[in-house]
Scaffold this motif. Structure first.
Motif, PDB file in Angstrom:
ATOM      1  N   VAL A 186      13.058   4.536   1.193  1.00 39.79           N
ATOM      2  CA  VAL A 186      14.034   5.259   0.448  1.00 39.79           C
ATOM      3  C   VAL A 186      13.379   6.062  -0.856  1.00 39.79           C
ATOM      4  O   VAL A 186      13.624   7.266  -1.037  1.00 39.79           O
ATOM      5  CB  VAL A 186      15.404   4.480   0.030  1.00 39.79           C
ATOM      6  N   ARG A 187      12.555   5.152  -1.712  1.00 37.26           N
ATOM      7  CA  ARG A 187      12.027   5.765  -2.672  1.00 37.26           C
ATOM      8  C   ARG A 187      10.944   6.773  -2.295  1.00 37.26           C
ATOM      9  O   ARG A 187      10.911   7.944  -2.947  1.00 37.26           O
ATOM     10  CB  ARG A 187      11.314   4.701  -3.424  1.00 37.26           C
ATOM     11  N   ALA A 188      10.383   6.514  -1.271  1.00 34.59           N
ATOM     12  CA  ALA A 188       9.409   7.201  -0.645  1.00 34.59           C
ATOM     13  C   ALA A 188       9.856   8.780  -0.137  1.00 34.59           C
ATOM     14  O   ALA A 188       9.517   9.700  -0.568  1.00 34.59           O
ATOM     15  CB  ALA A 188       8.375   6.458   0.483  1.00 34.59           C
ATOM     16  N   ALA A 189      10.947   8.573   0.544  1.00 38.21           N
ATOM     17  CA  ALA A 189      11.775   9.562   0.943  1.00 38.21           C
ATOM     18  C   ALA A 189      12.133  10.497  -0.113  1.00 38.21           C
ATOM     19  O   ALA A 189      12.255  11.910  -0.148  1.00 38.21           O
ATOM     20  CB  ALA A 189      12.873   9.081   1.691  1.00 38.21           C
ATOM     21  N   ALA A 190      12.379  10.006  -1.172  1.00 29.92           N
ATOM     22  CA  ALA A 190      12.648  10.745  -2.363  1.00 29.92           C
ATOM     23  C   ALA A 190      11.721  11.651  -2.831  1.00 29.92           C
ATOM     24  O   ALA A 190      12.033  12.764  -3.608  1.00 29.92           O
ATOM     25  CB  ALA A 190      13.293   9.931  -3.522  1.00 29.92           C
ATOM     26  N   ILE A 191      10.508  11.333  -2.624  1.00 30.69           N
ATOM     27  CA  ILE A 191       9.146  12.058  -2.897  1.00 30.69           C
ATOM     28  C   ILE A 191       8.829  13.066  -1.963  1.00 30.69           C
ATOM     29  O   ILE A 191       8.596  14.107  -2.092  1.00 30.69           O
ATOM     30  CB  ILE A 191       8.185  11.024  -3.326  1.00 30.69           C
ATOM     31  N   PRO A 231       0.888  -1.128  -0.145  1.00 32.15           N
ATOM     32  CA  PRO A 231      -0.091  -0.027   0.010  1.00 32.15           C
ATOM     33  C   PRO A 231       0.828   1.429   0.105  1.00 32.15           C
ATOM     34  O   PRO A 231       0.538   2.132  -0.718  1.00 32.15           O
ATOM     35  CB  PRO A 231      -0.827   0.023   1.249  1.00 32.15           C
ATOM     36  N   HIS A 232       1.903   1.266   0.873  1.00 29.49           N
ATOM     37  CA  HIS A 232       2.891   2.444   0.715  1.00 29.49           C
ATOM     38  C   HIS A 232       3.536   2.629  -0.510  1.00 29.49           C
ATOM     39  O   HIS A 232       4.051   3.808  -0.902  1.00 29.49           O
ATOM     40  CB  HIS A 232       3.784   2.420   2.138  1.00 29.49           C
ATOM     41  N   GLY A 238      19.184  12.387  -5.735  1.00 34.57           N
ATOM     42  CA  GLY A 238      20.419  11.679  -5.049  1.00 34.57           C
ATOM     43  C   GLY A 238      19.907  10.249  -4.749  1.00 34.57           C
ATOM     44  O   GLY A 238      20.489   9.329  -4.843  1.00 34.57           O
ATOM     45  N   LEU A 239      18.734  10.250  -3.933  1.00 36.52           N
ATOM     46  CA  LEU A 239      18.235   9.061  -3.134  1.00 36.52           C
ATOM     47  C   LEU A 239      18.032   7.923  -4.439  1.00 36.52           C
ATOM     48  O   LEU A 239      18.429   6.729  -4.273  1.00 36.52           O
ATOM     49  CB  LEU A 239      17.117   9.144  -2.534  1.00 36.52           C
ATOM     50  N   GLN A 240      17.214   8.437  -5.372  1.00 38.77           N
ATOM     51  CA  GLN A 240      17.037   7.437  -6.353  1.00 38.77           C
ATOM     52  C   GLN A 240      18.229   6.711  -7.225  1.00 38.77           C
ATOM     53  O   GLN A 240      18.264   5.768  -7.603  1.00 38.77           O
ATOM     54  CB  GLN A 240      16.214   8.088  -7.463  1.00 38.77           C
ATOM     55  N   SER A 285      11.275   1.104 -11.858  1.00 32.82           N
ATOM     56  CA  SER A 285      11.471   1.929 -10.376  1.00 32.82           C
ATOM     57  C   SER A 285      11.372   1.358  -9.213  1.00 32.82           C
ATOM     58  O   SER A 285      12.027   0.269  -8.917  1.00 32.82           O
ATOM     59  CB  SER A 285      10.622   3.242 -10.645  1.00 32.82           C
ATOM     60  N   ILE A 286      10.130   1.432  -8.641  1.00 33.59           N
ATOM     61  CA  ILE A 286       9.970   0.449  -7.416  1.00 33.59           C
ATOM     62  C   ILE A 286       9.936  -0.786  -7.596  1.00 33.59           C
ATOM     63  O   ILE A 286      10.546  -1.444  -6.655  1.00 33.59           O
ATOM     64  CB  ILE A 286       8.490   1.150  -6.860  1.00 33.59           C
TER      65      ILE A 286
END
Lengths: 188, 188
Positions: B99-104, A4-5, A146-148, A28-29
């Motif tokens: 981490v992907r969420a943090a990027a957003i 869900p997240h 950066g994180l991606q 991606s994800i």
DNA sequence: TTTGACATGTAACCCGTTACATGATTTT
DNA sequence: AAAATCATGTAACGGGTTACATGTCAAA
């Protein structure tokens, strides 16, 4: 319970339909969390039920495209989730089990299996590198990316590690066969 | 479907009881394939039903220790399985989703989570190194142990990679906060 | 002999997977 | 309008997890 997240994240980045999400999840994800379209539809329905997302379509509009977007409560839930300790998942790899078995009863065709895996991981590595070249090489240091970029690099390093491991196992099996003329088999 | 074969492997190495297998699964094979005792009992029952293993205990001897050993058919099944292409499992890691969420939407406490993970992986790495010192360092090149050593090394490298990744993410988050004074948040 | 640890087992639940069905939309 | 494709959905199944129950054995 990350699905869900993951969906919330993906929808926050850009609202879309379930089918589009399913496609986007292949990229991606999807490199770190996969989901089939059934999982996605099921989860989207739950998210809407819970009031975390909303969709543009009346009830029971089967077959018609629904566009989902994240509601305020959804974003809040995502933040809440981020600040909670994440669940730890151990490695789980069938090939490792086979290597362990090979250590006991001999290779028994494991080499062929490893070669197939090698090809897969090499293809995956090539894909990641292509993505890196396309998406990150030109933008030298966009801090938003950066994180991606780190995620992508993690994928690259993982694939390299896996490929390296396969080579080592093949070499080890080969050398063991050389030394003893034949893979070690305890006769039953 | 690796669990039955992991059990066969483990039982081939040394016949034992279900509870002992559950304990042994916390080590060795367990680094790449975990199972709870319920799964193990369930699967042992199936394996016995299928005539791949046999146990020393009459029917319905609940609570009494059963010793399992692999039958010829079980070993044959293991060999058959080894020569079949293995199923590929993708990575699936909740932290990567975060981490992907943090990027957003910005870190939102992700750092703390990462630090917890760091500790875990560092502990795991230390454990693996301890095992290596204990089990492999003294026996310089026993070819029978070669594959098992490779497995252990794969675990070590994986942990190192994960630790490294955590550090990079922490650094990236930190530097992004420095540059912009505050993690980037699109206001809802 | 009672207590507690141990060994095995039952039951229910959820996620992920697979197969398939149905309503809409586009193509021919 | 028929056919193909797309978008969504239903149903069933299996592995993995958790909670709990029951029987055995050893120690106090």
């Amino acid at each position: 319970m990350s699905l869900p997240h993951a969906l919330l994240t993906s929808l926050l980045e850009k609202p879309t339909s379930g089918s589009e999400l399913a496609r986007r999840f292949d990229k991606s994800i999807g490199y770190f969390w996969q989901a089939t379209h059934q999982q996605i539809y099921r989860e989207l329905a739950r998210l809407e039920e819970a009031g975390l997302v909303s969709s543009t379509a009346e009830e029971g509009a089967r077959g018609r495209k629904r566009n989902y977007k994240v509601l305020t409560a959804g974003k809040a839930e995502l933040k809440r989730w981020m600040s909670q300790p994440s669940e730890h998942r151990n490695l789980r790899d069938e090939m490792m089990v086979r290597v362990r078995a090979a250590a006991i009863i001999g290779p028994h065709g494991l080499q062929e299996d490893i070669r197939i895996r090698l090809e897969h991981h090499q293809a995956q590595l090539a894909l990641y590198r292509e993505i890196e070249k396309h998406d990150f090489k030109d933008k030298p240091k966009d801090p938003k990316l950066g994180l991606q970029h780190l995620l992508l690099n993690a994928g690259i390093e993982y694939e390299q590690m896996y490929i390296d491991f396969c080579h080592k196992v093949l070499k080890q099996i080969e050398s063991a066969c050389d030394t003893r003329g034949k893979p070690r088999l305890k006769r039953a």
